[in-house]
Design a protein around this motif. Sequence first.
Motif, PDB file in Angstrom:
ATOM      1  N   LEU A   1      12.271   2.286  12.224  1.00 41.87           N
ATOM      2  CA  LEU A   1      13.027   3.219  11.161  1.00 41.87           C
ATOM      3  C   LEU A   1      13.802   1.850  10.267  1.00 41.87           C
ATOM      4  CD1 LEU A   1      13.730   5.656  10.292  1.00 41.87           C
ATOM      5  CD2 LEU A   1      15.639   5.705  11.971  1.00 41.87           C
ATOM      6  N   GLY A   2      14.117   0.889  10.936  1.00 42.40           N
ATOM      7  CA  GLY A   2      14.880  -0.311  10.195  1.00 42.40           C
ATOM      8  C   GLY A   2      14.036  -0.920   9.077  1.00 42.40           C
ATOM      9  N   ASP A   3      12.619  -1.155   9.702  1.00 41.37           N
ATOM     10  CA  ASP A   3      11.824  -1.736   8.351  1.00 41.37           C
ATOM     11  C   ASP A   3      11.142  -0.775   7.453  1.00 41.37           C
ATOM     12  OD1 ASP A   3      11.384  -3.982  10.085  1.00 41.37           O
ATOM     13  OD2 ASP A   3       9.892  -3.247  11.271  1.00 41.37           O
ATOM     14  N   LEU A   4      11.384   0.699   7.719  1.00 42.09           N
ATOM     15  CA  LEU A   4      11.245   1.552   6.687  1.00 42.09           C
ATOM     16  C   LEU A   4      12.130   1.719   5.629  1.00 42.09           C
ATOM     17  CD1 LEU A   4       9.141   3.957   5.847  1.00 42.09           C
ATOM     18  CD2 LEU A   4      10.542   5.556   7.315  1.00 42.09           C
TER      19      LEU A   4
ATOM     20  N   SER B   1       0.868  -1.417  -0.028  1.00 41.66           N
ATOM     21  CA  SER B   1      -0.183   0.111  -0.030  1.00 41.66           C
ATOM     22  C   SER B   1       0.925   1.346   0.104  1.00 41.66           C
ATOM     23  CB  SER B   1      -0.898  -0.046   1.086  1.00 41.66           C
ATOM     24  OG  SER B   1      -1.839   1.215   1.253  1.00 41.66           O
ATOM     25  N   LYS B   2       1.328   1.604  -1.247  1.00 43.10           N
ATOM     26  CA  LYS B   2       2.372   2.982  -1.304  1.00 43.10           C
ATOM     27  C   LYS B   2       1.543   4.179  -0.877  1.00 43.10           C
ATOM     28  CE  LYS B   2       5.753   0.323  -2.742  1.00 43.10           C
ATOM     29  NZ  LYS B   2       5.277  -1.078  -2.658  1.00 43.10           N
ATOM     30  N   TYR B   3       0.277   4.153  -1.242  1.00 44.12           N
ATOM     31  CA  TYR B   3      -0.566   5.495  -0.681  1.00 44.12           C
ATOM     32  C   TYR B   3      -0.469   5.634   0.842  1.00 44.12           C
ATOM     33  CZ  TYR B   3      -1.883   6.220  -5.626  1.00 44.12           C
ATOM     34  OH  TYR B   3      -2.152   6.239  -7.012  1.00 44.12           O
ATOM     35  N   GLY B   4      -0.585   4.466   1.395  1.00 43.16           N
ATOM     36  CA  GLY B   4      -0.649   4.593   3.037  1.00 43.16           C
ATOM     37  C   GLY B   4       0.414   4.879   3.578  1.00 43.16           C
ATOM     38  N   LEU B   5       1.467   4.494   2.858  1.00 43.96           N
ATOM     39  CA  LEU B   5       2.972   4.897   3.359  1.00 43.96           C
ATOM     40  C   LEU B   5       3.317   6.310   2.982  1.00 43.96           C
ATOM     41  CD1 LEU B   5       5.927   3.920   4.442  1.00 43.96           C
ATOM     42  CD2 LEU B   5       6.318   3.389   1.874  1.00 43.96           C
ATOM     43  N   VAL B   6       3.148   6.658   1.793  1.00 45.62           N
ATOM     44  CA  VAL B   6       3.268   8.125   1.499  1.00 45.62           C
ATOM     45  C   VAL B   6       2.432   9.048   2.317  1.00 45.62           C
ATOM     46  CG1 VAL B   6       2.974   9.902  -0.408  1.00 45.62           C
ATOM     47  CG2 VAL B   6       3.916   7.681  -0.937  1.00 45.62           C
ATOM     48  N   HIS B   7       1.322   8.633   2.606  1.00 40.41           N
ATOM     49  CA  HIS B   7       0.501   9.874   3.502  1.00 40.41           C
ATOM     50  C   HIS B   7       0.787   9.763   4.946  1.00 40.41           C
ATOM     51  CE1 HIS B   7      -1.676  10.907   0.083  1.00 40.41           C
ATOM     52  NE2 HIS B   7      -2.094  10.101  -0.293  1.00 40.41           N
ATOM     53  N   SER B   8       1.133   8.469   5.402  1.00 39.26           N
ATOM     54  CA  SER B   8       1.450   8.013   6.863  1.00 39.26           C
ATOM     55  C   SER B   8       2.967   9.077   7.150  1.00 39.26           C
ATOM     56  CB  SER B   8       1.528   6.909   7.271  1.00 39.26           C
ATOM     57  OG  SER B   8       0.229   6.296   7.127  1.00 39.26           O
ATOM     58  N   LEU B   9       3.732   8.808   6.091  1.00 37.00           N
ATOM     59  CA  LEU B   9       5.043   9.542   6.322  1.00 37.00           C
ATOM     60  C   LEU B   9       4.989  11.254   6.191  1.00 37.00           C
ATOM     61  CD1 LEU B   9       7.651   7.583   4.540  1.00 37.00           C
ATOM     62  CD2 LEU B   9       7.424   7.677   6.871  1.00 37.00           C
ATOM     63  N   SER B  10       4.022  11.517   5.428  1.00 39.79           N
ATOM     64  CA  SER B  10       3.777  13.029   5.222  1.00 39.79           C
ATOM     65  C   SER B  10       3.387  13.669   6.654  1.00 39.79           C
ATOM     66  CB  SER B  10       2.664  13.230   4.285  1.00 39.79           C
ATOM     67  OG  SER B  10       2.917  12.928   3.044  1.00 39.79           O
ATOM     68  N   VAL B  11       2.555  13.001   7.414  1.00 43.17           N
ATOM     69  CA  VAL B  11       2.200  13.371   8.716  1.00 43.17           C
ATOM     70  C   VAL B  11       3.532  13.089   9.570  1.00 43.17           C
ATOM     71  CG1 VAL B  11       0.750  12.634  10.724  1.00 43.17           C
ATOM     72  CG2 VAL B  11      -0.170  12.332   8.517  1.00 43.17           C
ATOM     73  N   CYS B  12       4.463  12.145   9.627  1.00 38.38           N
ATOM     74  CA  CYS B  12       5.411  12.049  10.518  1.00 38.38           C
ATOM     75  C   CYS B  12       6.439  13.194  10.153  1.00 38.38           C
ATOM     76  CB  CYS B  12       6.077  10.861  10.106  1.00 38.38           C
ATOM     77  SG  CYS B  12       5.275   9.361  10.918  1.00 38.38           S
TER      78      CYS B  12
ATOM     79  N   HIS C   1       6.940   6.213  -3.039  1.00 37.26           N
ATOM     80  CA  HIS C   1       7.268   5.942  -1.698  1.00 37.26           C
ATOM     81  C   HIS C   1       8.628   5.909  -1.289  1.00 37.26           C
ATOM     82  CE1 HIS C   1       8.181   2.437  -4.283  1.00 37.26           C
ATOM     83  NE2 HIS C   1       8.893   1.828  -3.058  1.00 37.26           N
ATOM     84  N   ARG C   2       9.580   5.702  -2.292  1.00 39.06           N
ATOM     85  CA  ARG C   2      11.097   5.925  -1.652  1.00 39.06           C
ATOM     86  C   ARG C   2      11.412   7.458  -1.995  1.00 39.06           C
ATOM     87  NH1 ARG C   2      15.005   2.003  -4.920  1.00 39.06           N
ATOM     88  NH2 ARG C   2      13.949   2.753  -7.056  1.00 39.06           N
ATOM     89  N   LEU C   3      10.836   8.132  -2.517  1.00 33.75           N
ATOM     90  CA  LEU C   3      10.962   9.628  -2.741  1.00 33.75           C
ATOM     91  C   LEU C   3      10.814  10.259  -1.371  1.00 33.75           C
ATOM     92  CD1 LEU C   3      12.149  12.217  -4.037  1.00 33.75           C
ATOM     93  CD2 LEU C   3       9.852  12.682  -4.888  1.00 33.75           C
ATOM     94  N   LYS C   4       9.515   9.708  -0.736  1.00 35.51           N
ATOM     95  CA  LYS C   4       8.932  10.094   0.565  1.00 35.51           C
ATOM     96  C   LYS C   4       9.709   9.815   1.528  1.00 35.51           C
ATOM     97  CE  LYS C   4       6.056  12.236   1.042  1.00 35.51           C
ATOM     98  NZ  LYS C   4       5.465  13.627   1.390  1.00 35.51           N
ATOM     99  N   ILE C   5      10.330   8.659   1.519  1.00 31.57           N
ATOM    100  CA  ILE C   5      11.096   7.930   2.567  1.00 31.57           C
ATOM    101  C   ILE C   5      12.495   8.843   2.650  1.00 31.57           C
ATOM    102  CG2 ILE C   5      12.647   6.083   3.389  1.00 31.57           C
ATOM    103  CD1 ILE C   5      10.514   4.278   2.140  1.00 31.57           C
ATOM    104  N   VAL C   6      13.040   9.244   1.594  1.00 33.18           N
ATOM    105  CA  VAL C   6      14.392  10.068   1.614  1.00 33.18           C
ATOM    106  C   VAL C   6      14.100  11.309   2.070  1.00 33.18           C
ATOM    107  CG1 VAL C   6      16.097  10.982   0.072  1.00 33.18           C
ATOM    108  CG2 VAL C   6      15.195   8.880  -0.415  1.00 33.18           C
ATOM    109  N   GLU C   7      12.742  11.945   1.733  1.00 33.29           N
ATOM    110  CA  GLU C   7      12.435  13.200   2.249  1.00 33.29           C
ATOM    111  C   GLU C   7      12.445  13.047   3.856  1.00 33.29           C
ATOM    112  OE1 GLU C   7       8.756  16.396   2.166  1.00 33.29           O
ATOM    113  OE2 GLU C   7       8.728  14.838   1.114  1.00 33.29           O
ATOM    114  N   PHE C   8      11.687  11.981   4.362  1.00 36.77           N
ATOM    115  CA  PHE C   8      11.350  11.933   5.649  1.00 36.77           C
ATOM    116  C   PHE C   8      12.860  11.765   6.447  1.00 36.77           C
ATOM    117  CE2 PHE C   8      11.663   8.516   9.242  1.00 36.77           C
ATOM    118  CZ  PHE C   8      11.077   9.409  10.280  1.00 36.77           C
ATOM    119  N   ILE C   9      13.757  11.067   5.835  1.00 38.36           N
ATOM    120  CA  ILE C   9      15.254  11.156   6.503  1.00 38.36           C
ATOM    121  C   ILE C   9      15.881  12.317   6.305  1.00 38.36           C
ATOM    122  CG2 ILE C   9      17.528  10.056   5.896  1.00 38.36           C
ATOM    123  CD1 ILE C   9      16.144   7.608   4.481  1.00 38.36           C
ATOM    124  N   ALA C  10      15.878  13.129   5.345  1.00 36.31           N
ATOM    125  CA  ALA C  10      16.288  14.475   5.251  1.00 36.31           C
ATOM    126  C   ALA C  10      15.825  15.454   6.537  1.00 36.31           C
ATOM    127  CB  ALA C  10      16.070  15.047   4.057  1.00 36.31           C
ATOM    128  N   VAL C  11      14.490  15.383   6.652  1.00 33.67           N
ATOM    129  CA  VAL C  11      13.811  16.093   7.863  1.00 33.67           C
ATOM    130  C   VAL C  11      14.267  15.630   9.197  1.00 33.67           C
ATOM    131  CG1 VAL C  11      11.664  16.829   8.867  1.00 33.67           C
ATOM    132  CG2 VAL C  11      11.870  16.572   6.271  1.00 33.67           C
TER     133      VAL C  11
END
Length: 449
Positions: free
Chosen positions: A285-288, A231-242, A315-325
Amino acid sequence: VESILDKENFTLEELLDEEEIIQECKALNKLVLLDAHYVLNSLMFSLRDRAQVEQLLRYIVEEPSEDDDSKRTFKFPFIACEIFTCEIDVILKTLIEDEEFMNLLFSFLEPNRSHSALLAGYFSKTHQEVLRQLVDLIGITSIMEVLVRLVGADDHVYPNFLDVMQWLADSNLLEMIVDKLNPSCPPEVHGNAAETLCAITRNAPSALATKLSSPSFVARIFGHALEDSHSKYGLVHSLSVCISLLDPKRSAIASPLMHYFRNQHMYEPPIPVNPETINAMLPKLGDLLMLLNVSSDEKILPTTYGELRPPLGKHRLKIVEFIAVLLRTGNEAAEKELVGSGTIQRVLDLFFEYPYNNALHHHVESIILSCLESKNDAILDHLLHKCDLIGRFLQTEKQPILSGDNNLPTLPAAGKHAPRAGNIGHITRISNKLVQLGSSNSCIQAYLQ
């Protein structure tokens, strides 16, 4: 009820005084074909009338006067509350889609008003039903906008803003919204739920924002992000909140590239974040980070310069953005986890594997600068030595043309001259930053030498 509805002119009070009104309203909720029942059909159209809904609301939020009879004091507020909690969609829709009605409902919380225990109970019961209905319809953008106003995105909506936020925090509103990030919900529900939660973070400090940033809620949001890796949509939106929890101002800007234009010539200090919020993110974080590796993905995306096998993906772009923040918070535990897991190196690999993804380059540049400016020597040493940052920059400078290596995801078009890599500009800017920092950092200076 039927005899009252048959009258040419009848009042709301006549309906509320009828003993069978609650049973008829409950039947309304169960009826599928309203046209098949004249009485229920007429009752629905009567009760959903704007004037009738307003009067029902006033019975719940306005104290009766000393001259009012017992029906106005006790019976009508009780019946009005029961009608709202019968879950009649047309009545609730009339209420939640009207800003004046929502303001009237919340006027009960104004501190200068009297609050009897009786009406407080009716208000609480009615309000919970309204909240539930709003959250259930959050996939509709207009309803989401009502919720965003409700949670205080504009604190001028309520004169008693802090009291309203505390009341909402004490309700189960946040639990209901966060549950809409569940992978089983459709993408539009994920997106609107995330936008509502981001609106709460932008309005910090408030009781709602404090509750949302608590470890239990952060773990809950992360849990939804990783609940279903498909569920890539769920991952992207949940990470947006984080991300918004870590940097509330970020979610107010739609495009990640706008951050580049906003911050290109500005110093970005570390983001002050409650360490408990970050610590709640680290166990998952490891699972992500494992999702950054997609060797099994066989998708092919044709492009003007060739093709991507596979594309980077949102989803991978959003993970990298999360790491940056996350790195911009300056949290030592997060830095240690990212170094130990090999994430910094993997992100740097992506930077070179996808040389035409400008959004990715922007986030990786932010990650590199956070490492270079970190007070932690271990992460700086890891970037310069283990990841061989400068060596890879020099290699790209020597061979700036896109490689035709089939083991890499970005391939040039067959029969055409291979284009120049698109990340040279970011490499130049990072290199200039390295030289600048080298004048004041002995470790960087020694490595450059």
